[in-house]
Design a protein around this motif. Structure first.
Motif, short mmCIF file in Angstrom:
data_model
loop_
_atom_site.label_atom_id
_atom_site.label_comp_id
_atom_site.label_asym_id
_atom_site.label_seq_id
_atom_site.Cartn_x
_atom_site.Cartn_y
_atom_site.Cartn_z
N SER A 62 0.81 -1.22 0.00
CA SER A 62 0.00 0.00 0.00
C SER A 62 0.84 1.27 0.00
N VAL A 99 -4.99 -0.95 -3.53
CA VAL A 99 -5.03 -0.03 -4.67
C VAL A 99 -5.42 1.37 -4.22
N ILE A 151 -9.36 -5.97 -8.40
CA ILE A 151 -8.40 -5.60 -7.36
C ILE A 151 -7.30 -6.65 -7.27
N ILE A 154 -4.72 -6.13 -9.98
CA ILE A 154 -3.86 -4.98 -9.70
C ILE A 154 -2.85 -5.31 -8.60
N ILE A 155 -3.29 -6.03 -7.57
CA ILE A 155 -2.38 -6.41 -6.49
C ILE A 155 -1.24 -7.26 -7.03
N SER A 158 1.23 -5.27 -8.97
CA SER A 158 2.07 -4.41 -8.12
C SER A 158 3.20 -5.19 -7.45
N GLY A 174 1.76 3.78 -11.43
CA GLY A 174 0.58 3.22 -10.80
C GLY A 174 -0.37 2.54 -11.78
#
Length: 577
Positions: A62, A99, A151, A154-155, A158, A174
């Motif tokens: 995060s 996110v 989500i 995206i996690i 990342s 991002g």
């Protein structure tokens, strides 16, 4: 066939204080002794073992320090359990917020994140106090599946950098469409030691779950990676090298500097935090209800989530919500009540005070491996595939929410998905005529010990028959699905069969089908035979698409035929609801 029915006077309306009495008070009133404390202590320790690596991993992903993840788990764990409306809810940082939190930190800095967290707590507190939590249940099923899967994607994206040990030429972008080219350009610099650590972490977690499912696979994997890093002095990034370790004390509360400009800047982020927090916490409470047969109070739970978020912001933490995986772990570990959640937070506090220096050796690659597993588990793969097959409308809502979450914004995805779901419902409703419904779309919160209440047609029974007949009248869609959960209240262990009559149901959507699937699974698990009657061709096609078929349930043309079938199996007494 002789059908015995009787009308029951509506239960007295529960008072405001009854609806907002924490479940902890309820548990203590029932009687609490050493046996209950022992069960809660074991469950609390089990959950703390799971929460320890997960809280640090979520915080790092995060964009904040791992210590802030632990602060969030401690503050959230204590307050959600002390004040919440669920017996088994575990509060803390959740992967679904990665996110949103990372985007807020990038745009407004750490102080902006703390202000947004506190504001979201105020919003959640207001939503619960005004008894608006019930309306969170109007979110369509394809929307929740879609944004959760988005989500998760995206996690995982990342974590690619830390999984492979890549060094980017600049700050990691991002947006996904900007991130992937940057990662691709950095691939020649892949670090094999980092890949070995992250790969070993993933394999240990998967292997432990298959061979020893009750062992804490995440903690074993992270601890093993930390020992290997320290013993062999591996040249990889660790919590100590990047964040300077974890402080060995707990911070004092401090209020960030509020200004009108800052509040206006972070207000959209705070709204997104509150909306997602409400959805996640109530979904988690519903999961706990399904596993235990208990019932949570949604508005009381949201009040607790609001207080926890305000306190988390004061202590430097991030967003707090109900965590589905840790709550389910709490239930499976044999927790008796909210004391387990409080103890899990105290165990995490003990780790900070006693063993914080050991966390410095944990490699970031192993925590990235943990989040890769979390992302994979977040995707409801079976539900995603089922919704794609169920109908074009549900598939459109699902894909729109999923793609907007990945490529645009989570709040925008939820709003658009809900709007599409509403339009789809209106279009389907326009094809139906002469619809009458006799039950509220969404059941209200109840005080503990409350009895009575009418069924779908306002009829119940004072006897304890073998067969329960439940008639559903009107369009059965996502807004009405929550009321069907009340069926479980009136099906005791003495019942041998449940007949659900769909003769007066012109339309049924995927959320309703998923509700029936869950109800059928629970009742069959208690040895109760389930028969569906009066289903049209379209209804049966939707039910079959969700796996609601023999031997889970049986189908008959009408109630009389179903009763004859049951009588042939020795079940005789009947009551209608």
């Amino acid at each position: 066939m002789e059908t015995r029915t009787s009308k029951i006077n509506p239960a007295s309306e529960p008072g405001y204080a009854d609806l907002f009495t924490p479940k902890l008070v309820t548990v203590l009133r029932e009687g609490y002794g050493l046996n209950e404390l022992r069960a809660d202590a074991i469950a609390g320790l089990t959950v703390a073992i799971v929460a320890l690596p997960l809280s640090m991993a979520i915080a790092i992903a995060s964009g904040v320090s791992p210590a802030q993840g632990l602060y969030t788990a401690i503050v959230g764990g204590i307050l959600v359990s002390l004040l919440g409306g669920s017996r088994f809810q575990i509060g803390g940082p959740a992967g679904a917020f990665i996110v949103l939190v990372a985007g807020t930190v990038q745009a407004h800095g750490l102080e902006g994140l703390l202000i947004a967290t506190i504001l979201s707590g105020v919003m959640l507190l207001a939503i619960g106090a005004l008894k608006l939590g019930t309306y969170i249940k109007f979110i369509p099923y394809p929307v929740t599946v879609g944004f959760t899967a988005g989500i998760a994607v995206i996690i995982f994206a990342s974590q690619i950098k830390d999984l492979l040990g890549l060094t980017l030429s600049g700050a990691e972008p991002g947006p996904l469409l900007e991130k992937l080219p940057a990662i691709w350009a950095a691939l020649p610099g892949i670090d094999l030691v980092t890949v070995a650590l992250s790969g070993a972490t993933i394999l240990v977690i998967i292997g432990t779950k298959r061979v020893r499912p009750h062992w804490p696979g995440m903690l074993i994997a992270v601890a093993g990676a930390g020992l290997a890093t320290a013993f062999f002095n591996l040249p990889v990034s660790t919590i100590g090298s990047v964040f300077g370790g974890i402080p060995g004390d707990f911070p004092a509360p401090a209020l960030p500097e509020f200004t009108l400009e800052k509040v206006q800047a972070v207000l959209p982020n705070a709204i997104a935090f509150a909306l997602l927090g409400a959805i996640e916490s109530l979904l988690s409470a519903v999961v706990a209800d399904g596993m235990t047969g208990r019932h949570h109070r949604s508005n009381c739970e949201l009040v607790a989530q609001g207080v926890a978020n305000m306190a988390s912001g004061l202590f430097g933490g991030i967003c707090v919500t109900g965590t589905i995986a840790r709550t389910a772990t709490n239930v499976r570990a044999g927790a008796h009540g909210p004391v387990a959640g409080v103890l899990h937070a105290l165990f995490l506090l003990l780790f900070i005070l006693v063993a914080a220096p050991l966390a410095s050796f944990i490699p970031l690659a192993s925590l990235a491996g943990v989040l890769a597993i979390v992302a994979w588990n977040m995707i409801e793969k079976h539900a995603f595939a089922t919704l794609l097959r169920a109908s074009r409308g549900d598939a459109a809502v699902l894909l729109a929410t999923f793609l907007l979450t990945i490529f645009r914004d989570l709040l925008e995805a939820i709003v658009v998905g809900f709007a599409l779901g509403s339009v789809l419902f209106i279009q389907r409703m326009s094809k139906t005529t002469a619809i009458a419904t006799h039950s509220p779309f969404v059941s209200e919160d109840r005080a503990d010990g409350a009895t009575g209440g009418a069924g779908a047609s306002g009829i119940s029974s004072t006897t304890d028959p073998d067969i329960m007949i439940y008639r559903i009248t009107g369009v059965f869609f996502f807004g009405a699905a929550a009321s069907i959960g009340s069926v479980l209240d009136r099906i005791g262990d003495t019942h041998k069969a449940l007949i659900i009559d769909f003769a007066a149901v012109p339309f049924l959507d995927s959320t309703a089908a998923n509700t029936i699937a869950g109800l059928a699974s629970k009742t069959r698990g208690r040895g109760i035979e389930v028969i569906l009657t009066g289903t049209s061709h379209d209804l049966r096609r939707e039910l079959f698409a969700h796996g609601i078929k023999p031997p889970l349930v049986h189908y008959e043309t009408d109630i009389e035929t179903a009763v004859v079938r049951l009588r042939a199996h020795g079940v005789r007494d009947v009551t209608a609801s």
